[in-house]
Design a protein around this motif. Structure first.
Motif, short mmCIF file in Angstrom:
data_model
loop_
_atom_site.label_atom_id
_atom_site.label_comp_id
_atom_site.label_asym_id
_atom_site.label_seq_id
_atom_site.Cartn_x
_atom_site.Cartn_y
_atom_site.Cartn_z
N ARG A 1 -53.64 123.01 29.86
CA ARG A 1 -53.70 121.75 29.11
C ARG A 1 -52.37 121.58 28.38
O ARG A 1 -51.64 120.43 28.52
CB ARG A 1 -54.59 121.78 27.75
N GLU A 2 -51.76 122.69 27.82
CA GLU A 2 -50.34 122.69 27.35
C GLU A 2 -49.29 122.34 28.45
O GLU A 2 -48.41 121.68 28.15
CB GLU A 2 -50.20 123.76 26.67
N LEU A 3 -49.51 123.01 29.57
CA LEU A 3 -48.36 122.66 30.57
C LEU A 3 -48.68 121.34 31.21
O LEU A 3 -47.50 120.87 31.59
CB LEU A 3 -48.62 123.83 31.55
N ALA A 4 -49.64 120.81 31.25
CA ALA A 4 -49.93 119.45 31.73
C ALA A 4 -49.21 118.54 30.95
O ALA A 4 -48.13 117.62 31.42
CB ALA A 4 -51.37 119.15 32.03
N ALA A 5 -49.52 118.43 29.60
CA ALA A 5 -48.97 117.89 28.66
C ALA A 5 -47.51 117.98 28.67
O ALA A 5 -46.66 116.82 28.49
CB ALA A 5 -49.49 117.81 27.17
N ALA A 6 -46.94 119.15 28.54
CA ALA A 6 -45.44 119.31 28.52
C ALA A 6 -44.74 118.77 29.70
O ALA A 6 -43.91 117.98 29.40
CB ALA A 6 -45.07 120.78 28.39
N ARG A 7 -45.46 118.79 30.83
CA ARG A 7 -44.81 118.34 31.95
C ARG A 7 -44.81 116.98 31.99
O ARG A 7 -43.63 116.01 32.54
CB ARG A 7 -45.71 118.84 33.27
N ARG A 8 -45.83 116.17 31.35
CA ARG A 8 -45.76 114.86 31.26
C ARG A 8 -44.65 114.19 30.45
O ARG A 8 -43.98 113.13 30.66
CB ARG A 8 -46.97 114.18 30.71
N GLY A 9 -44.44 114.96 29.43
CA GLY A 9 -43.34 114.51 28.39
C GLY A 9 -41.88 115.03 28.75
O GLY A 9 -41.09 114.28 28.38
N ALA A 10 -41.90 115.99 29.64
CA ALA A 10 -40.43 116.42 29.93
C ALA A 10 -40.01 115.86 31.06
O ALA A 10 -38.75 115.62 31.11
CB ALA A 10 -40.57 118.01 30.03
N GLY A 11 -40.46 115.30 32.01
CA GLY A 11 -39.93 114.45 33.17
C GLY A 11 -39.76 115.42 34.14
O GLY A 11 -39.77 116.88 33.93
N LYS A 12 -39.23 114.90 35.37
CA LYS A 12 -39.28 115.75 36.47
C LYS A 12 -38.09 116.73 36.47
O LYS A 12 -37.91 117.49 37.21
CB LYS A 12 -39.45 114.75 37.78
N ALA A 13 -37.10 116.20 35.76
CA ALA A 13 -35.85 116.89 35.85
C ALA A 13 -36.07 118.35 35.29
O ALA A 13 -35.26 119.24 35.60
CB ALA A 13 -34.55 116.29 35.12
N ALA A 14 -37.00 118.55 34.17
CA ALA A 14 -36.98 119.69 33.58
C ALA A 14 -37.76 120.78 34.44
O ALA A 14 -38.50 120.48 35.22
CB ALA A 14 -38.08 119.60 32.24
N ARG A 15 -37.32 121.81 34.35
CA ARG A 15 -38.00 123.33 34.86
C ARG A 15 -39.08 123.44 34.10
O ARG A 15 -38.74 123.75 32.81
CB ARG A 15 -36.97 124.16 35.47
#
Length: 444
Positions: A199-213
């Motif tokens: 859940r944390e990873l999915a939410a962080a991914r949505r908020g960070a955008g594709k450029a983030a690793r």
């Protein structure tokens, strides 16, 4: 004897602490930006130290061993059954390991006298790295002079302020320091709760955008609790959310799996699913330092650019030789791993049968006994030492006040009699100490 603090005793202790503080000379720079007492955690450290002194309790920390610390040791001349060392397979002190280290000293001297990138490279380093890569099924590996620095420099160099790191809340300090160095957004999840991790990873991914690793970070065998994550699920989560998976195997190597190859072997998982394996040389491999095993392109990049490698002296040849020989013995003598695993389960069952809380330990090399208050834990550790059993203590502020614990580190060289002695001594020590309340001011 009761070790509890009555209301009167608690008030007396507070009065002594207050009096001692008021009688102390002010710091030379009190009230200025140069005042060391304003450092984070300094107040808590001072309170605990003063409280132990006021209760006439010796510190359970920095116990000096007189010689080799294996399953048995000597502390201040007293023979003890030793549960404080990472000598999991008894290889520190093995004649073959000592001979390898001595031969390296004879050939190369004590120090490499330089960083590897400039003048410290020795064939021993490359040979050890090839063996470590083979162990983890990776293309390459890189050794570092410090295990702690391995995580700090790798994570700090790999990630950046635009990135995210999702990690188990029980992850080692070296990992969180690495994240802090990188500036990446650090997101902990409840220990071993992989649903929360996703859940944390999915939410962080949505908020960070594709450029983030993104990096998902777990341990193979947790040093505080002695349990393990579901590795297959970790791999699945990392792949689903386009994240790297890094596994810290510091306490897994030589401990988990039929031949001690770690969590992947223990759980029957293809190790290729893990992007970055980290391990240390200071436990099963009876040396000092750490390593990263991964794809060749990552390792080659780190060899030329990672600050903790490029700007640090090379691993001393004697330690590289000791680790290499220990690794050879590990692979040739899996019966050592079987003895360790039997001992871990054996001590866990002995302690549970006596009603002790061993948390979620799976019975590997790490076995906690959660006692509650820091004072009680320190008192029990001292009483155990009097009975000839040495254990580690973990107290406030390293853990919350009500989760202070003893930690037993188990070796393949412990005997059934050693395990019986430890369990009986712990029962006697706890019975003799009785209930001890938390110290006032140390939190819940």
């Amino acid at each position: 004897m009761s070790g509890g603090l009555s209301a009167t005793a608690r008030m007396a202790l507070l009065a002594r602490l207050s009096k001692r503080r008021s009688g102390e000379a002010p710091a030379p720079d009190a009230g200025s930006a140069r005042d060391f007492t304003t450092l984070p955690g300094m107040r808590d450290f001072g309170l605990l130290k003063t409280a132990l002194q006021s209760l006439d309790m010796p510190s359970p920390l920095f116990q000096a061993h007189d010689g080799l610390a294996g399953a048995h040791s000597r502390i201040q001349g007293r023979a003890v059954v030793n549960f404080t060392s990472y000598n999991y397979l008894g290889l520190n002190g093995d004649p073959r390991v000592l001979a390898a280290a001595k031969a390296a000293v004879d050939r190369y001297g004590v120090s490499p006298s330089g960083s590897r990138i400039l003048s410290g490279e020795r064939e021993l380093h490359r040979e050890l790295e090839r063996a470590l890569a083979a162990l983890h099924g990776t293309e390459a590996a890189l050794t570092f002079v410090s295990g702690h620095a391995t995580n700090v420099t790798t994570i700090g160099h790999l990630m950046s302020p635009r990135d995210i790191v999702v990690h188990d809340a029980a992850i080692h300090n070296s990992c969180t320091e690495g994240v802090r160095l990188s500036g990446a957004r650090r997101i902990p999840f409840a220990h071993n709760d992989l649903g929360a991790a996703e859940r944390e990873l999915a939410a962080a991914r949505r908020g960070a955008g594709k450029a983030a690793r993104a990096l998902l970070l777990v341990e193979g065998h947790y040093s505080m609790d002695g349990d393990s994550p579901d590795l297959a699920r970790c791999i699945e989560i990392a792949r689903r959310h386009d994240a790297w998976l890094m596994v810290d195997e510091a306490h897994s190597l030589g401990v988990l799996g039929a031949t001690g190859q770690g969590i992947a072997e223990a759980q029957g998982v293809d190790p290729a699913g893990v992007d970055i394996w980290m391990g240390t040389l200071s436990k099963t491999l009876s040396a000092c330092g750490g390593y990263i095993a991964a794809r060749a392109d990552l390792i080659d990049w780190m060899r030329h650019t990672a600050p903790g490698f490029v700007y640090s002296v090379a691993l001393p040849p004697a330690l590289a030789a000791a680790a290499l020989e220990s690794l050879r013995i590990l692979r040739a003598e899996p019966e050592r791993v079987a003895r360790l695993q039997a001992n871990g389960l054996g001590l866990r069952e002995r302690l549970r049968a006596r009603g002790f809380d061993t948390g979620t330990s799976q019975g590997g090399a790490v076995l906690p006994v959660i006692l509650g208050s820091s004072v009680r834990t320190a008192k029990v550790a001292a009483a155990l030492l009097e009975r000839g059993v040495a254990v580690q203590t973990v107290t406030f502020p390293a853990v919350p006040e009500q989760s202070a614990r003893l930690r037993f580190f188990i070796s393949s060289e412990h005997s059934a009699a050693d395990l019986d002695q430890a369990a009986e001594a712990l029962s006697q020590a706890v019975s003799g100490i009785g209930r001890v309340e938390s110290l006032p001011g140390l939190g819940a």
